[in-house]
Design a protein around this motif. Sequence first.
Motif, PDB file in Angstrom:
ATOM      1  N   ASN A  30     -21.989  39.466   6.863  1.00 50.57           N
ATOM      2  CA  ASN A  30     -20.247  39.697   6.603  1.00 50.57           C
ATOM      3  C   ASN A  30     -20.350  40.969   6.575  1.00 50.57           C
ATOM      4  OD1 ASN A  30     -19.908  37.158   6.344  1.00 50.57           O
ATOM      5  ND2 ASN A  30     -20.857  37.035   4.210  1.00 50.57           N
ATOM      6  N   TYR A  31     -20.639  41.608   6.994  1.00 51.99           N
ATOM      7  CA  TYR A  31     -20.502  43.737   7.432  1.00 51.99           C
ATOM      8  C   TYR A  31     -21.002  44.010   8.408  1.00 51.99           C
ATOM      9  CZ  TYR A  31     -22.128  42.787   1.808  1.00 51.99           C
ATOM     10  OH  TYR A  31     -22.008  42.699   0.418  1.00 51.99           O
ATOM     11  N   VAL A  32     -20.524  44.896   8.586  1.00 53.11           N
ATOM     12  CA  VAL A  32     -21.074  46.164   9.536  1.00 53.11           C
ATOM     13  C   VAL A  32     -21.599  46.954   9.495  1.00 53.11           C
ATOM     14  CG1 VAL A  32     -20.095  47.109  12.153  1.00 53.11           C
ATOM     15  CG2 VAL A  32     -19.352  44.371  11.335  1.00 53.11           C
ATOM     16  N   ALA A  33     -22.551  47.502  10.422  1.00 55.57           N
ATOM     17  CA  ALA A  33     -23.458  48.861  10.520  1.00 55.57           C
ATOM     18  C   ALA A  33     -22.252  49.837  11.210  1.00 55.57           C
ATOM     19  CB  ALA A  33     -24.416  48.976   9.899  1.00 55.57           C
ATOM     20  N   LEU A  34     -21.330  50.986  11.106  1.00 62.02           N
ATOM     21  CA  LEU A  34     -21.038  51.095  11.915  1.00 62.02           C
ATOM     22  C   LEU A  34     -21.342  53.091  11.634  1.00 62.02           C
ATOM     23  CD1 LEU A  34     -18.582  51.897  13.919  1.00 62.02           C
ATOM     24  CD2 LEU A  34     -17.264  52.689  12.476  1.00 62.02           C
ATOM     25  N   SER A  35     -21.979  53.255  13.268  1.00 57.87           N
ATOM     26  CA  SER A  35     -22.355  55.168  13.280  1.00 57.87           C
ATOM     27  C   SER A  35     -21.781  56.057  14.597  1.00 57.87           C
ATOM     28  CB  SER A  35     -23.805  55.405  13.301  1.00 57.87           C
ATOM     29  OG  SER A  35     -24.189  54.842  13.929  1.00 57.87           O
ATOM     30  N   ALA A  36     -21.718  56.978  14.392  1.00 55.93           N
ATOM     31  CA  ALA A  36     -20.539  57.745  15.809  1.00 55.93           C
ATOM     32  C   ALA A  36     -21.402  59.500  16.134  1.00 55.93           C
ATOM     33  CB  ALA A  36     -19.087  57.882  15.768  1.00 55.93           C
ATOM     34  N   ILE A  37     -21.799  59.573  16.745  1.00 57.92           N
ATOM     35  CA  ILE A  37     -22.170  60.522  16.800  1.00 57.92           C
ATOM     36  C   ILE A  37     -20.786  61.514  17.705  1.00 57.92           C
ATOM     37  CG2 ILE A  37     -23.554  62.678  19.023  1.00 57.92           C
ATOM     38  CD1 ILE A  37     -25.247  60.151  18.207  1.00 57.92           C
ATOM     39  N   PHE A  38     -20.146  62.443  17.232  1.00 59.59           N
ATOM     40  CA  PHE A  38     -19.107  63.477  17.499  1.00 59.59           C
ATOM     41  C   PHE A  38     -19.147  65.259  17.491  1.00 59.59           C
ATOM     42  CE2 PHE A  38     -17.977  61.450  13.733  1.00 59.59           C
ATOM     43  CZ  PHE A  38     -17.278  62.574  12.849  1.00 59.59           C
ATOM     44  N   SER A  39     -18.631  65.900  18.296  1.00 64.04           N
ATOM     45  CA  SER A  39     -18.934  66.513  18.219  1.00 64.04           C
ATOM     46  C   SER A  39     -17.381  67.869  18.671  1.00 64.04           C
ATOM     47  CB  SER A  39     -19.979  67.340  18.531  1.00 64.04           C
ATOM     48  OG  SER A  39     -19.370  67.295  20.143  1.00 64.04           O
ATOM     49  N   GLY A  40     -17.139  68.624  18.316  1.00 68.16           N
ATOM     50  CA  GLY A  40     -16.337  70.051  18.773  1.00 68.16           C
ATOM     51  C   GLY A  40     -16.819  71.024  18.118  1.00 68.16           C
ATOM     52  N   ALA A  41     -15.484  72.478  19.067  1.00 64.04           N
ATOM     53  CA  ALA A  41     -15.628  73.573  18.937  1.00 64.04           C
ATOM     54  C   ALA A  41     -15.196  74.125  17.310  1.00 64.04           C
ATOM     55  CB  ALA A  41     -15.037  73.951  19.948  1.00 64.04           C
ATOM     56  N   SER A  42     -16.202  75.287  16.696  1.00 60.93           N
ATOM     57  CA  SER A  42     -15.847  74.983  15.523  1.00 60.93           C
ATOM     58  C   SER A  42     -14.941  76.538  15.401  1.00 60.93           C
ATOM     59  CB  SER A  42     -17.155  76.687  14.887  1.00 60.93           C
ATOM     60  OG  SER A  42     -17.970  77.081  15.581  1.00 60.93           O
ATOM     61  N   VAL A  43     -14.510  77.603  16.674  1.00 60.96           N
ATOM     62  CA  VAL A  43     -14.110  78.241  16.307  1.00 60.96           C
ATOM     63  C   VAL A  43     -14.313  79.343  15.906  1.00 60.96           C
ATOM     64  CG1 VAL A  43     -11.579  79.627  17.381  1.00 60.96           C
ATOM     65  CG2 VAL A  43     -12.135  77.045  17.413  1.00 60.96           C
ATOM     66  N   SER A  44     -15.749  80.286  15.825  1.00 63.42           N
ATOM     67  CA  SER A  44     -15.865  80.508  14.499  1.00 63.42           C
ATOM     68  C   SER A  44     -15.773  79.878  13.294  1.00 63.42           C
ATOM     69  CB  SER A  44     -14.935  82.141  14.398  1.00 63.42           C
ATOM     70  OG  SER A  44     -15.292  83.274  16.132  1.00 63.42           O
ATOM     71  N   GLY A  45     -15.548  78.891  13.102  1.00 63.66           N
ATOM     72  CA  GLY A  45     -15.703  78.698  11.920  1.00 63.66           C
ATOM     73  C   GLY A  45     -14.338  77.653  11.165  1.00 63.66           C
ATOM     74  N   LYS A  46     -13.191  78.408  12.326  1.00 61.69           N
ATOM     75  CA  LYS A  46     -11.868  78.578  11.730  1.00 61.69           C
ATOM     76  C   LYS A  46     -11.239  76.516  11.737  1.00 61.69           C
ATOM     77  CE  LYS A  46     -11.003  82.764  12.082  1.00 61.69           C
ATOM     78  NZ  LYS A  46     -10.810  83.790  11.290  1.00 61.69           N
ATOM     79  N   ASN A  47     -12.429  75.907  12.886  1.00 63.27           N
ATOM     80  CA  ASN A  47     -11.564  74.515  13.330  1.00 63.27           C
ATOM     81  C   ASN A  47     -12.609  73.197  12.479  1.00 63.27           C
ATOM     82  OD1 ASN A  47      -9.762  73.216  15.120  1.00 63.27           O
ATOM     83  ND2 ASN A  47     -11.890  72.853  16.471  1.00 63.27           N
ATOM     84  N   LEU A  48     -11.735  72.659  11.977  1.00 60.20           N
ATOM     85  CA  LEU A  48     -12.702  71.721  11.083  1.00 60.20           C
ATOM     86  C   LEU A  48     -12.632  70.771  12.149  1.00 60.20           C
ATOM     87  CD1 LEU A  48     -13.333  70.325   8.655  1.00 60.20           C
ATOM     88  CD2 LEU A  48     -11.045  70.293   7.639  1.00 60.20           C
ATOM     89  N   ILE A  49     -13.525  69.606  12.530  1.00 58.58           N
ATOM     90  CA  ILE A  49     -14.108  68.947  13.144  1.00 58.58           C
ATOM     91  C   ILE A  49     -13.745  68.172  12.179  1.00 58.58           C
ATOM     92  CG2 ILE A  49     -14.829  67.659  14.980  1.00 58.58           C
ATOM     93  CD1 ILE A  49     -13.698  70.589  15.377  1.00 58.58           C
ATOM     94  N   SER A  50     -12.855  66.926  12.019  1.00 59.93           N
ATOM     95  CA  SER A  50     -13.369  65.003  10.841  1.00 59.93           C
ATOM     96  C   SER A  50     -13.510  64.497  12.001  1.00 59.93           C
ATOM     97  CB  SER A  50     -11.731  65.211  10.033  1.00 59.93           C
ATOM     98  OG  SER A  50     -10.745  65.446  11.090  1.00 59.93           O
ATOM     99  N   GLY A  51     -13.806  63.289  11.385  1.00 56.87           N
ATOM    100  CA  GLY A  51     -14.190  61.599  11.923  1.00 56.87           C
ATOM    101  C   GLY A  51     -13.787  60.631  10.729  1.00 56.87           C
ATOM    102  N   LYS A  52     -12.673  60.473  11.265  1.00 56.87           N
ATOM    103  CA  LYS A  52     -12.602  58.568  10.511  1.00 56.87           C
ATOM    104  C   LYS A  52     -12.832  57.355  11.522  1.00 56.87           C
ATOM    105  CE  LYS A  52      -9.143  61.585   7.898  1.00 56.87           C
ATOM    106  NZ  LYS A  52      -7.231  61.425   7.673  1.00 56.87           N
TER     107      LYS A  52
END
Length: 287
Positions: A170-192
């Motif tokens: 009755n449950y699902v285990a969900l995972s994902a591997i994703f990435s993005g460019a940080s642009v010197s730490g200014k670009n926030l990468i978020s997953g939903k």
Amino acid sequence: TYTIPESWLDAIPNSVSGTGIVTVTTYNGNNKIGSSSKNFTVQAASTVAPTFTGIAFTRIDEEVPSGWGVYVKNKSKVKAAITGAAGVYGSTIRSYHISGGGYSGTASSLTTGFLNTAGTVTFIAKITDSRGRTATKTSSISVVDYSPPQISAISAFRCNSSGAAQDNGNYVALSAIFSGASVSGKNLISGKYRYMKAGSTWSDLTAITSDSQKIISGILPECTYTLEIQVSDAFSVISKQTTIYSSEIIMDFKAGGDGVAFGKTAEEKGMLDCGWNAHFRKHIYID
């Protein structure tokens, strides 16, 4: 002998040389006896050339948040302008040329398209005056690398409440591997993530981090679900979906007797639904 003043060049603003005349006159006392004249060439020294202060850069942010204060590959543009250009000894500026970042122009300023190279981008500026003399300067900007976010993998399977695989869980285990460019730490990468039971509507979006597992509850064994991962940064949102099928059973009849399924539960009315690969060893006839 006579040292020619450079101010004489004011008389030839459109040439690097001109003709002068020297006259020698003989007197007896105050009485002029005679004179003789000869022409000579006045030549501008190689150092007589136009000048300019430098190249001024103005960042054009486009989609880039202005507070970042950086040039971003494929997102930023720049205006490069020649400053303080001036002729010398009467000459005027006749032409300009600026090039850099794969762009060029023949005005005193150049507005580029999107900067498509990361790292140091060098611009070359050149002016030419009415004598044909030139001056050249170079200056550089730094462009931070950028590429859109990406989802490299998604894993989803039925499980129990602790995350152990279970075909009819009755449950699902969900995972994902994703990435993005940080642009010197200014670009926030978020997953939903969100999920949707077949024939229903999407759930609310819930945060997920890369390479971590989420246990989703309330997943009915007899239903098929679509799960979607969304990854966003300051510029774009990408998504990828995967499917969790109903519990794996050999054969199931839909309530009411109007549907049948193999390898899964029967979910659709008037449908033969197969959750397994199928191997037909003879012909299939379709009317």
